[in-house]
Design a protein around this motif. Structure first.
Motif, short mmCIF file in Angstrom:
data_model
loop_
_atom_site.label_atom_id
_atom_site.label_comp_id
_atom_site.label_asym_id
_atom_site.label_seq_id
_atom_site.Cartn_x
_atom_site.Cartn_y
_atom_site.Cartn_z
N ARG A 10 0.83 -1.20 0.00
CA ARG A 10 0.00 0.00 0.00
C ARG A 10 0.86 1.25 0.00
N ILE A 11 0.21 2.31 -0.39
CA ILE A 11 0.89 3.61 -0.35
C ILE A 11 -0.11 4.60 0.22
N ASP A 12 0.33 5.35 1.21
CA ASP A 12 -0.55 6.31 1.90
C ASP A 12 -1.94 5.70 2.18
N ASP A 13 -2.00 4.59 2.84
CA ASP A 13 -3.28 3.98 3.21
C ASP A 13 -4.08 3.42 2.05
N LYS A 14 -3.56 3.57 0.83
CA LYS A 14 -4.30 3.02 -0.30
C LYS A 14 -3.69 1.65 -0.66
N LYS A 15 -4.52 0.61 -0.62
CA LYS A 15 -4.03 -0.72 -0.96
C LYS A 15 -3.95 -0.87 -2.47
N ILE A 16 -2.81 -1.27 -2.96
CA ILE A 16 -2.66 -1.38 -4.41
C ILE A 16 -2.46 -2.83 -4.84
N LEU A 17 -1.61 -3.55 -4.12
CA LEU A 17 -1.47 -4.98 -4.42
C LEU A 17 -2.12 -5.78 -3.28
N GLY A 34 -3.34 -6.12 -18.16
CA GLY A 34 -4.35 -5.75 -17.17
C GLY A 34 -4.77 -4.31 -17.36
N PRO A 35 -5.96 -3.99 -16.89
CA PRO A 35 -6.49 -2.64 -17.10
C PRO A 35 -5.61 -1.56 -16.46
N ASN A 36 -5.79 -0.34 -16.93
CA ASN A 36 -5.10 0.80 -16.33
C ASN A 36 -5.39 0.86 -14.84
N GLY A 37 -4.37 1.11 -14.08
CA GLY A 37 -4.56 1.28 -12.64
C GLY A 37 -4.66 -0.02 -11.87
N SER A 38 -4.44 -1.16 -12.52
CA SER A 38 -4.58 -2.43 -11.80
C SER A 38 -3.37 -2.73 -10.92
N GLY A 39 -2.27 -1.98 -11.09
CA GLY A 39 -1.13 -2.14 -10.20
C GLY A 39 0.10 -2.73 -10.85
N LYS A 40 0.16 -2.74 -12.16
CA LYS A 40 1.29 -3.36 -12.87
C LYS A 40 2.60 -2.61 -12.62
N SER A 41 2.55 -1.28 -12.77
CA SER A 41 3.77 -0.51 -12.54
C SER A 41 4.17 -0.58 -11.07
N THR A 42 3.18 -0.53 -10.20
CA THR A 42 3.46 -0.63 -8.77
C THR A 42 4.23 -1.92 -8.48
N LEU A 43 3.76 -3.01 -9.06
CA LEU A 43 4.45 -4.28 -8.87
C LEU A 43 5.91 -4.19 -9.32
N PHE A 84 11.76 1.37 -17.36
CA PHE A 84 10.67 2.21 -16.81
C PHE A 84 9.60 2.53 -17.85
N GLN A 85 8.38 2.61 -17.36
CA GLN A 85 7.29 3.06 -18.23
C GLN A 85 7.52 4.53 -18.59
N TYR A 86 7.98 5.31 -17.62
CA TYR A 86 8.32 6.72 -17.87
C TYR A 86 9.75 6.98 -17.42
N ASP A 170 8.29 -2.45 -18.51
CA ASP A 170 6.98 -1.86 -18.23
C ASP A 170 6.53 -1.02 -19.42
N GLU A 171 5.64 -1.56 -20.20
CA GLU A 171 5.11 -0.88 -21.40
C GLU A 171 6.20 -0.30 -22.27
N THR A 172 7.22 -1.10 -22.49
CA THR A 172 8.33 -0.64 -23.32
C THR A 172 7.87 -0.40 -24.76
N THR A 202 2.46 -5.21 -20.77
CA THR A 202 2.02 -4.55 -22.01
C THR A 202 0.50 -4.51 -22.10
N HIS A 203 0.01 -3.62 -22.94
CA HIS A 203 -1.43 -3.56 -23.19
C HIS A 203 -1.79 -4.20 -24.52
N TYR A 204 -0.75 -4.50 -25.34
CA TYR A 204 -1.08 -4.86 -26.72
C TYR A 204 -0.45 -6.16 -27.19
N1 ATP Z 1 2.12 7.33 -5.18
C1 ATP Z 1 0.83 6.98 -5.29
N2 ATP Z 1 -0.10 7.58 -4.52
C2 ATP Z 1 -1.41 7.24 -4.64
N3 ATP Z 1 -1.86 6.34 -5.50
C3 ATP Z 1 -0.98 5.71 -6.29
C4 ATP Z 1 0.41 6.00 -6.23
N4 ATP Z 1 1.06 5.22 -7.11
C5 ATP Z 1 0.10 4.49 -7.71
N5 ATP Z 1 -1.11 4.79 -7.22
C6 ATP Z 1 -2.38 4.21 -7.64
O1 ATP Z 1 -2.23 2.81 -7.66
C7 ATP Z 1 -2.99 2.28 -8.73
C8 ATP Z 1 -2.08 1.40 -9.58
O2 ATP Z 1 -1.18 2.20 -10.33
P1 ATP Z 1 -0.14 1.59 -11.35
O3 ATP Z 1 0.64 2.69 -11.91
O4 ATP Z 1 0.58 0.49 -10.67
O5 ATP Z 1 -1.14 0.99 -12.45
P2 ATP Z 1 -0.79 0.31 -13.83
O6 ATP Z 1 -1.42 -1.04 -13.78
O7 ATP Z 1 0.65 0.36 -14.11
O8 ATP Z 1 -1.59 1.24 -14.85
P3 ATP Z 1 -1.25 1.66 -16.37
O9 ATP Z 1 -1.71 0.52 -17.21
O10 ATP Z 1 -2.13 2.85 -16.59
O11 ATP Z 1 0.18 1.95 -16.48
C9 ATP Z 1 -3.57 3.45 -9.49
O12 ATP Z 1 -4.91 3.62 -9.06
C10 ATP Z 1 -2.73 4.60 -9.05
O13 ATP Z 1 -3.45 5.81 -9.07
#
Ligand code: ATP
Ligand code: MG
Lengths: 249, 490
Positions: A10-17, A34-43, A84-86, A170-172, A202-204
């Motif tokens: 989690r990050i700042d109380d938000k559970k991501i994985l 996986g869909p946008n925001g599903s947590g791939k980059s976080t992983l 990196f994605q970015y 990550d989305e190279t 990847t998305h594609y």
């Molecule tokens: N530093 C952060 N603070 C708050 N929320 C975050 C932070 N980093 C990521 N998130 C949230 O965690 C979720 C997962 O983000 P992540 O970037 O891992 O998604 P993703 O699967 O890589 O998406 P995409 O396909 O768009 O690249 C998103 O809802 C994002 O807003």
């Protein structure tokens, strides 16, 4: 083997994985879609050791050793690489300088001798030629003013140079033109070996046409919700994520 | 590239808080009695067998100094200096006073210089890896111990010697130029220096001569509680060129030591002087104990048409730095440049910058300042750009960037800009940034530790200025940057 077991982040109380489990075997190419925001980059960040994420449960094992306590640079020296994605800009530091500093920093951590400048130059030239990166680009400050596609190419060039045990991409493919996609994919394929594993986000499907995966994982809301062979990607391309997203709820 | 790597090496090899140059050389020294009054001034002058006019000049300065008060306008804070509690003269004892050859030098001294990496012996320089040729005038506490390469410089007609020697050998030049750029009463510390200056370098490059090598002085403060008051005077006559390097180190000390130097540069028509400084005096420990007080007056006078003076400085040391190398652009179309890297860490306080005073027509100046603040330090850039009513067509470009490392440090920019004629163009750019988490993580993902990453990013930040330094100095400067940033991350 790279093993991720029941990872909660989690990050700042938000559970991501939420209890993510995944294995990449040596020699294997595993794709994550996986869909946008599903947590791939976080992983990918958490595997690489970025600090602002809190791992509340689970472990990440590299060849059986838990790496969660290691700093990012120590994980890099153990052979983890993240494209990196970015990619990040570093003004004033020429790309060449950066490449040499990273390569030698890793070698030093592993107790290997530093590469001499001529040897290093040889290595860089070979990698740059392979990936169609002009020499002139290497004299510019790292990523500053590079186009999106140029940045992605440079990420792969770095992977080439550092020869990691596990490469996470990550989305190279995003931002690459058609020719670049082929060149970069060929580059990655050239690195494939029985001792090296890849995690390709990847998305594609088009990337997976070039870099053919051994397994495809579908990620949704911080979990792997489906695993299959390369045909799974084709199915996703046709139907989207709706079947899997609801499954996870 | 090699340099970056060395930077990285250095960061690793040095402990936090371990000041690399913190050793004391054990040699006997001869001191003036503690404290400052007229007899101290006479003592110093007598030690150097100075002619009457020099003594009078000093005494005049001393009398004026007694009527002055210490300035308090800078951002630096420090306990009151007790000027009666310092020694104003200290010389290594075995050396006597007259000029000497290198073989007369105390071997202990030579070892000190070796530790500092200064190539004092000509053979060492010639046997060095690079083909660089640097003539060194080393100042150990108050006396110049040896001057190398003298013969070759003589052949070119270049005079490079301790100023105490120049007073005897070239009194007409000293009389003509000493105090002509920084007047005796210029400021509190310059006046004090004028009264008690001990030694320093003197350079005269005759008309049309390009000095055949880089000239260099290394300063080192060894004796405890000794104020150092160097006096440097450099004159480039018409069409002459000289590049001068100044490097400084001081051993680790608990008490603060005062350093109040004066540097005067004079450039005649078409002459050019390049003055580079790497200053890494002891900055004090992480709690702010000890360290050098560095109150320096440096000024260049572009006296002739089309003359040029360029200051480049890398400031990483001292507990307190108060320093504004300046240019008086008197000659038509003359040019002044100031390139600065100022790094502060721990509890260091830096108040530095420059003054560009445009007096002549079509004069130009350029200021590039890079301030880096880490730890709990304070880093102020203070710069003045002024164009006189008659300085039509004057142009200045200023770029002033600050980089913050961590969130307990401060960076401040205080520009004073004044144009008294309508045809002057002044440009001022300023930025403040932080090293981002993203940048650090990116570098670390590639294998660099947090400290290595910081040093790399900082070296990138200061690149424009590093490029102004002579090659060998640039490498040394990169190492210093890494050392001075130790303990700034994490
Ligand atoms: N530093 C952060 N603070 C708050 N929320 C975050 C932070 N980093 C990521 N998130 C949230 O965690 C979720 C997962 O983000 P992540 O970037 O891992 O998604 P993703 O699967 O890589 O998406 P995409 O396909 O768009 O690249 C998103 O809802 C994002 O807003
Ligand atoms: Mg992403």
């Amino acid at each position: 083997m790279l093993e991720i077991k029941n990872l909660h982040v989690r990050i700042d109380d938000k559970k991501i994985l939420n209890g993510l489990t995944l294995t990449v075997k040596p020699g294997e190419v595993a794709a994550i879609m996986g869909p946008n925001g599903s947590g791939k980059s976080t992983l990918s960040y958490v595997i690489a050791g970025r600090q602002d994420y809190e791992v509340t449960e689970g472990e990440i094992l590299l060849d059986g050793v838990n790496i969660l306590e290691l700093d990012a640079h120590e994980r890099a020296a153990k052979g983890l690489f993240l494209a990196f994605q970015y990619p990040i800009e570093i003004p004033g530091v020429t790309t060449m300088t950066f490449l040499k500093a990273s390569l030698n920093a890793q070698r030093k951590q592993r107790g290997e001798a530093e590469l001499s400048t001529p040897d290093f130059m040889k290595k860089v030239r070979a990698a740059a030629d392979k990936l169609g990166v002009p020499q002139e680009m290497l004299r510019r400050p790292l990523n500053v003013g590079f186009s999106g596609g140029e940045k992605k190419r440079l990420e792969v060039l770095q992977m080439f140079l550092l020869e990691p045990r596990y490469g996470i991409l990550d989305e190279t493919d995003s931002g690459l033109d058609i020719d670049a996609l082929r060149i970069v994919s060929e580059g990655v394929n050239a690195l494939r070996s029985p001792t090296r594993g890849f995690l390709v986000i990847t998305h594609y499907q088009r990337l997976l046409d070039h870099i053919v995966p051994d397994v495809v994982h579908v990620m949704s809301r911080g979990q792997i919700v489906k695993t299959g062979g390369k045909e799974l990607a084709l199915e996703l391309e046709k139907n989207g994520y709706r079947d899997y997203v609801t499954e996870a709820a | 590239m090699a340099a970056v790597h060395e930077t990285v090496e250095t960061v690793k090899s040095v402990d936090v808080d371990a000041y690399k140059y913190g050793f004391v050389t054990d040699i006997e020294s001869e001191k003036a009695p503690k404290g400052l009054d007229e007899s101290t001034v006479r003592y110093i002058s007598a030690k150097k067998n100075e002619p009457e006019w020099m003594l009078e000049w000093r005494l005049d300065a001393f009398r004026r100094w007694k009527t002055m008060t210490e300035p308090d306008w800078s951002r630096v804070h420090y306990p009151k200096i007790d000027y009666q509690d310092l020694y104003y003269y200290s010389a290594p004892k075995k050396m006597g006073d007259g000029p000497m050859t290198i073989d007369d030098v105390d071997p202990e001294l030579l070892r000190t210089y070796e530790k500092l990496g200064i190539p004092l012996r000509e053979q060492e320089i010639l046997a060095g890896v690079t083909t660089s040729r640097v003539a060194v005038d080393a100042v150990f506490d108050s006396v110049s111990v040896a001057t190398t390469f003298k013969a070759e410089l003589n052949k070119a007609g270049v005079i490079f010697c301790p100023i105490s020697e120049a007073v005897h050998s070239h009194p007409e030049l000293v009389k003509k130029y000493l105090g002509s750029v920084v007047p005796v009463t210029d400021n509190y510390f310059a006046t004090l220096n004028s009264a008690v200056f001990s030694d320093g370098s003197f350079v005269y490059v005759p008309p049309g001569v390009r000095c055949p090598m880089e000239l260099s002085t290394y300063f080192r403060i060894n004796e405890q509680n000794t104020g150092q008051f160097e006096r440097t005077l450099i004159i480039a006559d018409k069409g002459a060129y000289v590049s001068y390097l100044e490097g400084c180190t001081a051993p680790k000390r608990d008490e603060n030591q005062l350093h109040a130097a004066v540097v005067e540069l004079v450039a005649h028509d078409d002459a050019e002087i390049k003055y580079s400084t790497v200053q890494n005096w002891y900055p004090g420990d992480s709690e702010g104990r000890g360290g050098i007080y560095n109150f320096v007056t440096k000024r260049g006078d572009c006296r002739g048409a089309r003359s040029k003076i360029s200051w480049t400085q890398v400031e990483t040391g001292s507990a307190i730095t108060w320093k504004y190398p300046s240019c008086i652009l008197r000659g038509e179309s003359s040019r002044g440049e100031f390139y600065s890297i100022a790094i502060s860490n721990g509890r260091q306080q830096v108040d530095s910058g420059t003054k560009m005073l445009h007096l002549g027509k079509n004069t130009t100046s350029r200021i590039i300042s890079k301030g880096i603040a880490a730890g709990r330090s304070d880093n102020t850039y203070r710069g003045q750009v002024f164009a006189h009513r008659k300085a039509t067509g004057a142009r200045n470009f200023t770029n002033c960037d600050s980089l913050l490392i961590g969130n307990r440090c401060g960076a401040h920019t205080v520009p004073y800009i004044e144009a008294r004629n309508a045809s002057s163009t002044f440009e001022h750019e300023a930025t403040t940034s932080k090293i981002s988490e993203d940048q650090l993580f990116y570098c670390m993902q590639r294998g660099l530790s947090a400290e290595e990453a910081t040093a790399l990013i900082v070296n990138g930040f200061v690149r424009d200025v590093l490029q102004q330094l002579p090659m060998e100095f640039a490498v040394e400067a990169q190492k210093l940057i890494a050392i001075s940033l130790e303990g700034s991350v994490g």
